[in-house]
Design a protein around this motif. Structure first.
Motif, mmCIF file in Angstrom:
data_model
loop_
_atom_site.group_PDB
_atom_site.id
_atom_site.type_symbol
_atom_site.label_atom_id
_atom_site.label_comp_id
_atom_site.label_asym_id
_atom_site.label_seq_id
_atom_site.Cartn_x
_atom_site.Cartn_y
_atom_site.Cartn_z
ATOM 1 N N PHE A 48 0.832 -1.204 0.000
ATOM 2 C CA PHE A 48 0.000 0.000 0.000
ATOM 3 C C PHE A 48 0.867 1.254 0.000
ATOM 4 N N LEU A 49 1.898 1.290 0.849
ATOM 5 C CA LEU A 49 2.800 2.439 0.896
ATOM 6 C C LEU A 49 3.551 2.624 -0.421
ATOM 7 N N ALA A 50 3.983 1.534 -1.029
ATOM 8 C CA ALA A 50 4.674 1.620 -2.317
ATOM 9 C C ALA A 50 3.730 2.155 -3.388
ATOM 10 N N ALA A 51 2.470 1.712 -3.372
ATOM 11 C CA ALA A 51 1.491 2.199 -4.349
ATOM 12 C C ALA A 51 1.275 3.698 -4.194
ATOM 13 N N ILE A 52 1.152 4.171 -2.960
ATOM 14 C CA ILE A 52 0.974 5.608 -2.721
ATOM 15 C C ILE A 52 2.207 6.379 -3.187
ATOM 16 N N PHE A 53 3.393 5.891 -2.848
ATOM 17 C CA PHE A 53 4.630 6.541 -3.249
ATOM 18 C C PHE A 53 4.707 6.681 -4.766
ATOM 19 N N PHE A 54 4.482 5.587 -5.493
ATOM 20 C CA PHE A 54 4.584 5.640 -6.950
ATOM 21 C C PHE A 54 3.468 6.478 -7.577
ATOM 22 N N PHE A 55 2.295 6.530 -6.953
ATOM 23 C CA PHE A 55 1.223 7.395 -7.438
ATOM 24 C C PHE A 55 1.648 8.859 -7.344
ATOM 25 N N VAL A 56 2.213 9.239 -6.195
ATOM 26 C CA VAL A 56 2.639 10.624 -5.990
ATOM 27 C C VAL A 56 3.777 10.983 -6.949
ATOM 28 N N VAL A 57 4.763 10.111 -7.069
ATOM 29 C CA VAL A 57 5.878 10.372 -7.987
ATOM 30 C C VAL A 57 5.363 10.498 -9.414
ATOM 31 N N ASP A 58 4.478 9.605 -9.827
ATOM 32 C CA ASP A 58 3.924 9.656 -11.175
ATOM 33 C C ASP A 58 3.151 10.965 -11.395
ATOM 34 N N TRP A 59 2.408 11.402 -10.383
ATOM 35 C CA TRP A 59 1.625 12.631 -10.495
ATOM 36 C C TRP A 59 2.546 13.833 -10.707
ATOM 37 N N PHE A 60 3.625 13.897 -9.899
ATOM 38 C CA PHE A 60 4.571 15.003 -10.039
ATOM 39 C C PHE A 60 5.281 14.974 -11.392
ATOM 40 N N VAL A 61 5.721 13.830 -11.826
ATOM 41 C CA VAL A 61 6.410 13.725 -13.117
ATOM 42 C C VAL A 61 5.457 14.098 -14.245
ATOM 43 N N SER A 62 4.231 13.616 -14.180
ATOM 44 C CA SER A 62 3.234 13.920 -15.200
ATOM 45 C C SER A 62 2.982 15.425 -15.291
ATOM 46 N N HIS A 63 2.787 16.053 -14.144
ATOM 47 C CA HIS A 63 2.548 17.495 -14.146
ATOM 48 C C HIS A 63 3.791 18.273 -14.580
ATOM 49 N N GLY A 64 4.961 17.802 -14.208
ATOM 50 C CA GLY A 64 6.200 18.442 -14.640
ATOM 51 C C GLY A 64 6.378 18.398 -16.146
ATOM 52 N N VAL A 65 6.102 17.246 -16.734
ATOM 53 C CA VAL A 65 6.220 17.098 -18.189
ATOM 54 C C VAL A 65 5.199 17.994 -18.888
ATOM 55 N N ARG A 66 3.986 18.018 -18.371
ATOM 56 C CA ARG A 66 2.948 18.882 -18.977
ATOM 57 C C ARG A 66 3.356 20.362 -18.890
#
Length: 73
Positions: A48-66
């Motif tokens: 569960f913690l790993a899923a939350i971590f990767f969700f947050v990292v993915d969200w930041f990377v996605s917004h950064g790329v956009r």
């Protein structure tokens, strides 16, 4: 243990094989019900913690790329 191992080229009989398997199985220490429960709970918690971590990292990377590519609206 080396003395019990057959030499190269020798075949172990079925009875000897079963005896050796039982000998090794008697050495196994199985976890208690409590240990199994705690270990399972830890696996679920870490997943569960790993899923939350990767969700947050993915969200930041996605917004950064956009933001960099100007696709953010």
């Amino acid at each position: 243990m080396a003395g019990m191992m057959p030499q190269t080229g020798q075949k172990t009989s079925a009875g000897e094989f079963v005896r050796q398997v039982r000998q090794e199985a008697n050495k196994v220490t199985w976890p208690t019900r409590k240990e199994t429960f705690v270990t399972t709970a830890m696996v679920f918690a870490m997943s569960f913690l790993a899923a939350i971590f990767f969700f947050v990292v993915d969200w930041f990377v996605s917004h950064g790329v956009r933001l960099i590519l100007g696709l953010g609206g």
